[in-house]
Design an enzyme around this catalytic site. Structure first.
Site, PDB file in Angstrom:
ATOM      1  CB  SER A 166      -0.611  -0.547   0.967  1.00 34.04           C
ATOM      2  OG  SER A 166      -1.783   1.480   1.670  1.00 34.04           O
TER       3      SER A 166
ATOM      4  CD  GLU B 169      -2.337   4.996   4.602  1.00 27.93           C
ATOM      5  OE1 GLU B 169      -2.016   5.348   5.223  1.00 27.93           O
ATOM      6  OE2 GLU B 169      -2.967   6.360   4.237  1.00 27.93           O
TER       7      GLU B 169
ATOM      8  CE1 TYR C 189      -4.809  -1.886   5.832  1.00 30.06           C
ATOM      9  CE2 TYR C 189      -3.016   0.721   4.936  1.00 30.06           C
ATOM     10  CZ  TYR C 189      -3.871  -1.063   5.247  1.00 30.06           C
ATOM     11  OH  TYR C 189      -3.284  -0.675   3.061  1.00 30.06           O
TER      12      TYR C 189
HETATM   13  P1  NAP Z   1     -11.436  -4.453   2.156  1.00 28.09           P
HETATM   14  O1  NAP Z   1     -12.644  -4.078   0.570  1.00 28.09           O
HETATM   15  O2  NAP Z   1     -11.517  -3.567   3.085  1.00 28.09           O
HETATM   16  O3  NAP Z   1     -11.394  -6.398   1.469  1.00 28.09           O
HETATM   17  C1  NAP Z   1     -10.623  -6.724   2.475  1.00 28.09           C
HETATM   18  C2  NAP Z   1     -11.001  -8.221   2.857  1.00 28.09           C
HETATM   19  O4  NAP Z   1      -9.452  -8.509   3.134  1.00 28.09           O
HETATM   20  C3  NAP Z   1     -11.928  -8.932   2.397  1.00 28.09           C
HETATM   21  O5  NAP Z   1     -12.308  -9.890   1.343  1.00 28.09           O
HETATM   22  C4  NAP Z   1     -12.797  -8.854   3.927  1.00 28.09           C
HETATM   23  O6  NAP Z   1     -13.091 -10.253   4.582  1.00 28.09           O
HETATM   24  C5  NAP Z   1     -11.143  -9.781   4.156  1.00 28.09           C
HETATM   25  N1  NAP Z   1     -10.397 -10.169   5.684  1.00 28.09           N
HETATM   26  C6  NAP Z   1     -10.972  -8.945   6.134  1.00 28.09           C
HETATM   27  N2  NAP Z   1     -10.032 -10.102   7.372  1.00 28.09           N
HETATM   28  C7  NAP Z   1      -9.353 -11.016   6.976  1.00 28.09           C
HETATM   29  C8  NAP Z   1      -8.864 -12.393   7.749  1.00 28.09           C
HETATM   30  N3  NAP Z   1      -8.727 -12.040   9.317  1.00 28.09           N
HETATM   31  N4  NAP Z   1      -8.627 -13.439   6.987  1.00 28.09           N
HETATM   32  C9  NAP Z   1      -8.950 -13.431   5.720  1.00 28.09           C
HETATM   33  N5  NAP Z   1      -9.454 -12.409   5.585  1.00 28.09           N
HETATM   34  C10 NAP Z   1     -10.110 -11.324   5.762  1.00 28.09           C
HETATM   35  O7  NAP Z   1     -10.065  -4.416   1.264  1.00 28.09           O
HETATM   36  P2  NAP Z   1     -10.059  -3.452  -0.895  1.00 28.09           P
HETATM   37  O8  NAP Z   1     -10.099  -2.074  -0.685  1.00 28.09           O
HETATM   38  O9  NAP Z   1     -10.602  -4.825  -1.872  1.00 28.09           O
HETATM   39  O10 NAP Z   1      -8.381  -4.037  -0.872  1.00 28.09           O
HETATM   40  C11 NAP Z   1      -7.241  -4.614  -0.713  1.00 28.09           C
HETATM   41  C12 NAP Z   1      -6.040  -5.063  -0.803  1.00 28.09           C
HETATM   42  O11 NAP Z   1      -5.626  -4.148  -1.048  1.00 28.09           O
HETATM   43  C13 NAP Z   1      -5.923  -4.909   1.280  1.00 28.09           C
HETATM   44  O12 NAP Z   1      -5.277  -5.566   1.331  1.00 28.09           O
HETATM   45  C14 NAP Z   1      -5.457  -3.811   1.292  1.00 28.09           C
HETATM   46  O13 NAP Z   1      -5.367  -3.244   2.470  1.00 28.09           O
HETATM   47  C15 NAP Z   1      -5.032  -3.012   0.105  1.00 28.09           C
HETATM   48  N6  NAP Z   1      -4.930  -1.562  -0.473  1.00 28.09           N
HETATM   49  C16 NAP Z   1      -6.605  -1.142  -0.447  1.00 28.09           C
HETATM   50  C17 NAP Z   1      -5.562  -0.325  -1.088  1.00 28.09           C
HETATM   51  C18 NAP Z   1      -7.013   0.583  -1.956  1.00 28.09           C
HETATM   52  O14 NAP Z   1      -7.621   2.160  -2.459  1.00 28.09           O
HETATM   53  N7  NAP Z   1      -7.958  -0.157  -1.969  1.00 28.09           N
HETATM   54  C19 NAP Z   1      -4.590   0.418  -1.704  1.00 28.09           C
HETATM   55  C20 NAP Z   1      -3.795  -0.328  -0.807  1.00 28.09           C
HETATM   56  C21 NAP Z   1      -3.840  -1.641  -1.309  1.00 28.09           C
HETATM   57  P3  NAP Z   1     -14.702 -10.049   5.104  1.00 28.09           P
HETATM   58  O15 NAP Z   1     -15.628  -9.317   3.645  1.00 28.09           O
HETATM   59  O16 NAP Z   1     -15.504 -10.875   5.537  1.00 28.09           O
HETATM   60  O17 NAP Z   1     -14.468  -8.460   5.478  1.00 28.09           O
HETATM   61  O1  G4F Z   2     -11.045   6.614   2.628  1.00 32.43           O
HETATM   62  P1  G4F Z   2      -9.718   6.610   3.722  1.00 32.43           P
HETATM   63  O2  G4F Z   2      -9.877   5.705   5.017  1.00 32.43           O
HETATM   64  O3  G4F Z   2      -8.881   6.006   2.600  1.00 32.43           O
HETATM   65  P2  G4F Z   2      -7.108   6.326   3.236  1.00 32.43           P
HETATM   66  O4  G4F Z   2      -6.330   5.932   4.838  1.00 32.43           O
HETATM   67  O5  G4F Z   2      -6.304   6.713   2.278  1.00 32.43           O
HETATM   68  O6  G4F Z   2      -6.562   4.418   3.199  1.00 32.43           O
HETATM   69  C1  G4F Z   2      -7.002   3.435   1.480  1.00 32.43           C
HETATM   70  O7  G4F Z   2      -5.869   3.620   0.931  1.00 32.43           O
HETATM   71  C2  G4F Z   2      -4.661   3.080   1.335  1.00 32.43           C
HETATM   72  C3  G4F Z   2      -3.551   3.074  -0.394  1.00 32.43           C
HETATM   73  O8  G4F Z   2      -3.111   4.222   0.156  1.00 32.43           O
HETATM   74  C4  G4F Z   2      -5.341   1.163   1.819  1.00 32.43           C
HETATM   75  F1  G4F Z   2      -3.977   0.572   1.876  1.00 32.43           F
HETATM   76  C5  G4F Z   2      -5.561   1.130   2.477  1.00 32.43           C
HETATM   77  O9  G4F Z   2      -6.117   0.600   3.294  1.00 32.43           O
HETATM   78  C6  G4F Z   2      -7.279   2.383   2.449  1.00 32.43           C
HETATM   79  O10 G4F Z   2      -8.157   1.482   1.228  1.00 32.43           O
HETATM   80  O11 G4F Z   2      -9.412   7.904   3.461  1.00 32.43           O
HETATM   81  C7  G4F Z   2      -9.404   8.938   3.293  1.00 32.43           C
HETATM   82  C8  G4F Z   2      -8.349  10.489   3.530  1.00 32.43           C
HETATM   83  C9  G4F Z   2      -7.534  10.208   5.043  1.00 32.43           C
HETATM   84  O12 G4F Z   2      -6.464  11.640   4.869  1.00 32.43           O
HETATM   85  C10 G4F Z   2      -8.369  10.807   6.205  1.00 32.43           C
HETATM   86  O13 G4F Z   2      -8.450  11.293   7.610  1.00 32.43           O
HETATM   87  O14 G4F Z   2      -9.925  10.681   4.137  1.00 32.43           O
HETATM   88  C11 G4F Z   2      -9.905  11.085   5.920  1.00 32.43           C
HETATM   89  N1  G4F Z   2     -10.673  11.318   6.081  1.00 32.43           N
HETATM   90  C12 G4F Z   2     -11.852  12.771   5.941  1.00 32.43           C
HETATM   91  N2  G4F Z   2     -13.081  12.286   6.857  1.00 32.43           N
HETATM   92  C13 G4F Z   2     -11.267  10.773   5.981  1.00 32.43           C
HETATM   93  C14 G4F Z   2     -12.966  10.854   6.313  1.00 32.43           C
HETATM   94  N3  G4F Z   2     -12.252   9.524   6.051  1.00 32.43           N
HETATM   95  C15 G4F Z   2     -12.391   8.147   6.320  1.00 32.43           C
HETATM   96  N4  G4F Z   2     -12.166   7.043   6.672  1.00 32.43           N
HETATM   97  N5  G4F Z   2     -13.999   8.717   6.585  1.00 32.43           N
HETATM   98  C16 G4F Z   2     -13.976  10.054   7.158  1.00 32.43           C
HETATM   99  O15 G4F Z   2     -14.927  10.247   7.526  1.00 32.43           O
END
Ligand code: NAP
Ligand code: G4F
Length: 338
Positions: free
Chosen positions: A132, A134, A156
């Site tokens: 990520s 992050e 995280y």
């Molecule tokens: P997401 O929608 O939150 O999906 C997370 C998945 O992990 C869900 O299927 C969840 O299952 C499963 N999970 C949670 N705890 C688990 C456990 N203990 N054992 C097995 N599975 C478990 O995340 P996403 O946005 O699709 O992201 C996919 C991956 O990419 C994650 O690893 C995330 O950290 C990473 N990532 C995401 C972003 C982004 O912007 N979306 C960016 C960089 C990296 P349930 O449905 O049962 O909760």
């Molecule tokens: O949507 P966010 O929670 O995403 P964040 O923290 O960037 O993390 C996501 O992207 C990562 C990749 O860079 C992934 F690895 C991670 O798993 C996840 O998918 O927050 C985005 C921004 C933050 O700065 C947060 O402080 O939005 C700001 N924010 C403001 N109000 C909020 C809110 N975030 C959330 N979730 N909820 C709010 O009410």
């Protein structure tokens, strides 16, 4: 026929990846957690009874905290590719449950990597780790590339760093074909509703139809590089098709504040966000990541991947999908009243 195993298949990326791999002719296996209510809504359109049709999607109970089950599954399935997308993926929540996040998001990866060794698959399987942006946290370089030093700012991000370096280590120690995608934020109509983009598009469309009055958020000044999830999963697959494993930044090379996402969403609906948005400190993080912007040149040069959907198009895709949901909700509540 190639066989893929996907952890996190019920999540946003897992569901798009499953679709993508099925389209490519893969047999797709996913690990799902047992839950007291259904957690496969993002997959329901794909999942049919294998006894009555030819769907090639199979779901298995398991958990990234359960090493024995992971070993058993790998022995049984002998997959060609493993995509480790499972995680406690919410940054804010990771401050509340740091130990659990470390166990699932960090140690979960080593459980799979060890299961690969235990099942004798080191020379057969290709492994993808969902790293990520992050991990760049307090950024040391703008834009961020593969060589930019990491400075994680949340439990995280620390957990993701552990998983990231373990992936590098298994590549170097055992010759495993293991790659990490350092993905910047990517969103879609399937994004979880507690992440900021989806929280905004869901609320704005409900406000437009009179189903909600206010939207309460935290920090609006942080900047993110937001792309479209559906096209990011192709980059994951491309990494595993290369002769050599490697790490790649996947991003749009454009950054916007949360406030800009708000403005764009509300203006799509002819609304002024200032009239509806409130603030609550509980949505702020103890340490914030202020700016993320990635340079995906390496992915473009080596994988031939580049993003197509831009910021405005992404907002529009999400608003359109959430407007459909809000209309359904309104129709249902009117039907219940009549
Ligand atoms: P997401 O929608 O939150 O999906 C997370 C998945 O992990 C869900 O299927 C969840 O299952 C499963 N999970 C949670 N705890 C688990 C456990 N203990 N054992 C097995 N599975 C478990 O995340 P996403 O946005 O699709 O992201 C996919 C991956 O990419 C994650 O690893 C995330 O950290 C990473 N990532 C995401 C972003 C982004 O912007 N979306 C960016 C960089 C990296 P349930 O449905 O049962 O909760
Ligand atoms: O949507 P966010 O929670 O995403 P964040 O923290 O960037 O993390 C996501 O992207 C990562 C990749 O860079 C992934 F690895 C991670 O798993 C996840 O998918 O927050 C985005 C921004 C933050 O700065 C947060 O402080 O939005 C700001 N924010 C403001 N109000 C909020 C809110 N975030 C959330 N979730 N909820 C709010 O009410």
């Amino acid at each position: 026929m190639k066989k893929a195993l996907v952890t996190g298949i019920t999540g946003q990326d897992g569901s798009y990846l499953a679709e993508f791999l099925l389209d490519k002719g893969y047999e797709v296996h996913g690990i799902v957690r047992r839950a007291s209510s259904f957690n496969t809504s993002r997959l329901d359109h794909l999942y049919k009874d294998p006894l009555v049709d030819d769907t090639k999607l199979f779901l298995h109970y398991g958990d990234l905290a359960d090493a024995v089950q992971l070993v058993k599954l790998l022995y049984k399935l002998q997959p060609d590719e493993i995509y480790n997308l499972g995680a406690q993926s919410h940054v804010r929540v990771s401050f509340d449950i740091p130990e659990y996040t470390g166990d699932v998001t960090g140690v979960g990866a080593v459980r799979i990597l060890e299961a690969i060794r235990e099942a004798g698959l080191v020379n057969k399987v290709r492994y993808y780790q969902a790293s990520s942006s992050e991990m760049y946290g307090k950024v040391q370089e703008v834009p961020q590339v593969e060589t930019t030093p990491f400075w994680p700012r949340s439990p995280y991000a620390c957990a993701k760093m552990y998983a990231h370096w373990l992936t590098v280590n298994y590549r170097e120690s055992y010759g495993l074909h293991a790659s990490s995608g350092i993905l910047f934020n990517h969103e879609s109509p399937r994004r979880g509703e507690t992440f900021v983009t989806r929280k905004i598009t869901r609320a704005a469309t409900r406000i437009k139809l009179g189903l909600q009055k206010k939207l309460i958020l935290g920090n609006l000044d942080s900047k993110r590089d937001w792309g479209y999830a559906k096209e990011y999963v192709e980059a994951m697959w491309l990494m595993l098709q290369q002769d050599e494993p490697d790490d790649y930044v996947i991003a749009t090379n454009e950054t916007h504040t949360v406030r800009e996402f708000l403005e764009e969403t509300f203006s799509c609906l002819d609304l002024d966000y200032n009239e509806f948005v409130g603030f609550d400190q509980k949505y702020e993080r103890p340490a914030e990541v202020d700016l993320l912007i990635g340079d995906a040149s390496k992915a473009e040069n080596k994988l031939g991947w580049k993003p197509k959907v831009n910021f405005k198009e992404l907002v529009s895709i999400m608003v359109d999908a959430d407007m459909k949901l809000a209309l359904q909700e309104k129709a249902l509540s009117e039907a219940n009243l009549s």
